[in-house]
Design a protein around this motif. Sequence first.
Motif, PDB file in Angstrom:
ATOM      1  N   GLN A  31     -44.021   3.171   0.462  1.00  0.00           N
ATOM      2  CA  GLN A  31     -43.319   4.084  -0.563  1.00  0.00           C
ATOM      3  C   GLN A  31     -43.417   3.293  -2.215  1.00  0.00           C
ATOM      4  N   GLY A  32     -45.461   1.881  -2.297  1.00  0.00           N
ATOM      5  CA  GLY A  32     -45.755   1.582  -2.509  1.00  0.00           C
ATOM      6  C   GLY A  32     -44.726   0.258  -3.421  1.00  0.00           C
ATOM      7  N   ARG A  33     -43.752  -0.357  -2.793  1.00  0.00           N
ATOM      8  CA  ARG A  33     -42.491  -0.550  -3.126  1.00  0.00           C
ATOM      9  C   ARG A  33     -42.847  -2.226  -3.839  1.00  0.00           C
ATOM     10  N   ASP A  34     -42.401  -3.615  -4.682  1.00  0.00           N
ATOM     11  CA  ASP A  34     -43.349  -4.515  -4.942  1.00  0.00           C
ATOM     12  C   ASP A  34     -43.400  -5.295  -4.127  1.00  0.00           C
ATOM     13  N   CYS A  35     -44.787  -5.953  -4.060  1.00  0.00           N
ATOM     14  CA  CYS A  35     -44.907  -6.585  -3.248  1.00  0.00           C
ATOM     15  C   CYS A  35     -43.813  -7.663  -2.559  1.00  0.00           C
ATOM     16  N   LYS A  36     -43.424  -8.258  -4.184  1.00  0.00           N
ATOM     17  CA  LYS A  36     -41.731  -9.528  -3.581  1.00  0.00           C
ATOM     18  C   LYS A  36     -41.462  -8.790  -2.790  1.00  0.00           C
ATOM     19  N   ASP A  37     -40.580  -7.788  -2.735  1.00  0.00           N
ATOM     20  CA  ASP A  37     -39.516  -7.291  -1.694  1.00  0.00           C
ATOM     21  C   ASP A  37     -40.093  -7.345  -0.567  1.00  0.00           C
ATOM     22  N   VAL A  38     -41.369  -6.383  -0.552  1.00  0.00           N
ATOM     23  CA  VAL A  38     -42.170  -6.414   1.361  1.00  0.00           C
ATOM     24  C   VAL A  38     -42.096  -7.636   1.161  1.00  0.00           C
ATOM     25  N   ILE A  39     -42.425  -8.633   0.734  1.00  0.00           N
ATOM     26  CA  ILE A  39     -42.663 -10.179   1.513  1.00  0.00           C
ATOM     27  C   ILE A  39     -41.216 -10.773   1.534  1.00  0.00           C
ATOM     28  N   THR A  40     -40.100 -10.270   0.822  1.00  0.00           N
ATOM     29  CA  THR A  40     -39.231 -11.182   1.500  1.00  0.00           C
ATOM     30  C   THR A  40     -38.306 -10.873   3.023  1.00  0.00           C
ATOM     31  N   GLN A  41     -38.479  -8.918   2.288  1.00  0.00           N
ATOM     32  CA  GLN A  41     -38.442  -8.088   4.007  1.00  0.00           C
ATOM     33  C   GLN A  41     -39.096  -8.837   5.432  1.00  0.00           C
ATOM     34  N   LEU A  42     -40.352  -8.461   4.737  1.00  0.00           N
ATOM     35  CA  LEU A  42     -41.223  -8.788   6.340  1.00  0.00           C
ATOM     36  C   LEU A  42     -41.127 -10.236   6.520  1.00  0.00           C
ATOM     37  N   ALA A  43     -40.982 -11.772   5.649  1.00  0.00           N
ATOM     38  CA  ALA A  43     -39.888 -12.729   6.118  1.00  0.00           C
ATOM     39  C   ALA A  43     -38.570 -13.205   6.800  1.00  0.00           C
ATOM     40  N   ALA A  44     -37.814 -12.276   6.425  1.00  0.00           N
ATOM     41  CA  ALA A  44     -36.777 -11.230   7.494  1.00  0.00           C
ATOM     42  C   ALA A  44     -36.926 -10.856   8.606  1.00  0.00           C
ATOM     43  N   VAL A  45     -37.918 -10.434   8.573  1.00  0.00           N
ATOM     44  CA  VAL A  45     -38.558  -9.906  10.823  1.00  0.00           C
ATOM     45  C   VAL A  45     -39.226 -10.909  11.285  1.00  0.00           C
ATOM     46  N   SER A  46     -39.955 -11.798  10.257  1.00  0.00           N
ATOM     47  CA  SER A  46     -40.677 -12.841  10.926  1.00  0.00           C
ATOM     48  C   SER A  46     -39.711 -13.775  11.787  1.00  0.00           C
ATOM     49  N   ARG A  47     -38.265 -14.013  11.030  1.00  0.00           N
ATOM     50  CA  ARG A  47     -37.004 -14.976  11.359  1.00  0.00           C
ATOM     51  C   ARG A  47     -36.361 -14.455  12.203  1.00  0.00           C
ATOM     52  N   ALA A  48     -36.169 -12.825  12.315  1.00  0.00           N
ATOM     53  CA  ALA A  48     -35.738 -12.497  13.567  1.00  0.00           C
ATOM     54  C   ALA A  48     -35.768 -12.489  15.086  1.00  0.00           C
ATOM     55  N   LEU A  49     -37.117 -12.273  14.501  1.00  0.00           N
ATOM     56  CA  LEU A  49     -37.906 -12.363  16.063  1.00  0.00           C
ATOM     57  C   LEU A  49     -38.137 -13.804  16.401  1.00  0.00           C
ATOM     58  N   ASP A  50     -38.283 -14.386  15.527  1.00  0.00           N
ATOM     59  CA  ASP A  50     -38.404 -16.216  16.077  1.00  0.00           C
ATOM     60  C   ASP A  50     -37.376 -16.256  16.138  1.00  0.00           C
ATOM     61  N   ARG A  51     -35.826 -16.460  15.762  1.00  0.00           N
ATOM     62  CA  ARG A  51     -34.785 -16.631  16.347  1.00  0.00           C
ATOM     63  C   ARG A  51     -34.526 -15.954  18.050  1.00  0.00           C
ATOM     64  N   ALA A  52     -35.330 -14.448  18.154  1.00  0.00           N
ATOM     65  CA  ALA A  52     -35.362 -14.078  19.041  1.00  0.00           C
ATOM     66  C   ALA A  52     -35.827 -14.838  20.615  1.00  0.00           C
ATOM     67  N   GLY A  53     -37.110 -14.828  20.148  1.00  0.00           N
ATOM     68  CA  GLY A  53     -37.791 -15.626  20.715  1.00  0.00           C
ATOM     69  C   GLY A  53     -37.176 -17.630  21.159  1.00  0.00           C
ATOM     70  N   PHE A  54     -36.701 -18.299  20.073  1.00  0.00           N
ATOM     71  CA  PHE A  54     -36.282 -18.981  20.589  1.00  0.00           C
ATOM     72  C   PHE A  54     -35.139 -19.421  20.913  1.00  0.00           C
ATOM     73  N   LYS A  55     -34.015 -18.244  20.969  1.00  0.00           N
ATOM     74  CA  LYS A  55     -33.129 -18.301  21.850  1.00  0.00           C
ATOM     75  C   LYS A  55     -32.915 -17.672  23.690  1.00  0.00           C
ATOM     76  N   ILE A  56     -34.681 -16.490  23.531  1.00  0.00           N
ATOM     77  CA  ILE A  56     -35.164 -16.770  25.110  1.00  0.00           C
ATOM     78  C   ILE A  56     -35.498 -18.123  25.480  1.00  0.00           C
ATOM     79  N   VAL A  57     -36.439 -18.737  25.316  1.00  0.00           N
ATOM     80  CA  VAL A  57     -36.058 -20.497  25.878  1.00  0.00           C
ATOM     81  C   VAL A  57     -35.818 -21.535  25.841  1.00  0.00           C
ATOM     82  N   ALA A  58     -34.749 -21.674  25.142  1.00  0.00           N
ATOM     83  CA  ALA A  58     -33.639 -21.498  25.111  1.00  0.00           C
ATOM     84  C   ALA A  58     -32.768 -21.795  26.220  1.00  0.00           C
ATOM     85  N   THR A  59     -32.392 -20.278  26.517  1.00  0.00           N
ATOM     86  CA  THR A  59     -31.454 -19.567  28.065  1.00  0.00           C
ATOM     87  C   THR A  59     -32.473 -20.620  28.843  1.00  0.00           C
ATOM     88  N   GLY A  60     -33.668 -19.531  28.747  1.00  0.00           N
ATOM     89  CA  GLY A  60     -34.660 -19.865  30.074  1.00  0.00           C
ATOM     90  C   GLY A  60     -34.515 -21.671  30.517  1.00  0.00           C
TER      91      GLY A  60
END
Length: 89
Positions: A31-60
């Motif tokens: 949609q051509g949205r503002d770079c700042k908005d895209v980066i903010t959401q991309l950072a949220a995706v990255s944090r969600a993936l990191d948390r899932a990975g840490f949960k897997i490692v901790a549980t394992g």
Amino acid sequence: MIGDQESIDSVLNRLRRAHGQLAGVIAMIEQGRDCKDVITQLAAVSRALDRAGFKIVATGLRECLAGAADGSEAPMTEAELEKLFLALA
């Protein structure tokens, strides 16, 4: 297996949330949205993936230590643990 059903459900919820957020990022770029908005959401995706990975490692890790204690599994070496944690760094 990465843990009990509660842990699995938690990881799956985090991954589903990240999946939805990533779809949102793709749509924002299309949609051509503002770079700042895209980066903010991309950072949220990255944090969600990191948390899932840490949960897997901790549980394992918890399962591995329990398995080693009861003799059902060989304990993980320090190098193996370090490799798991660094994979998420």
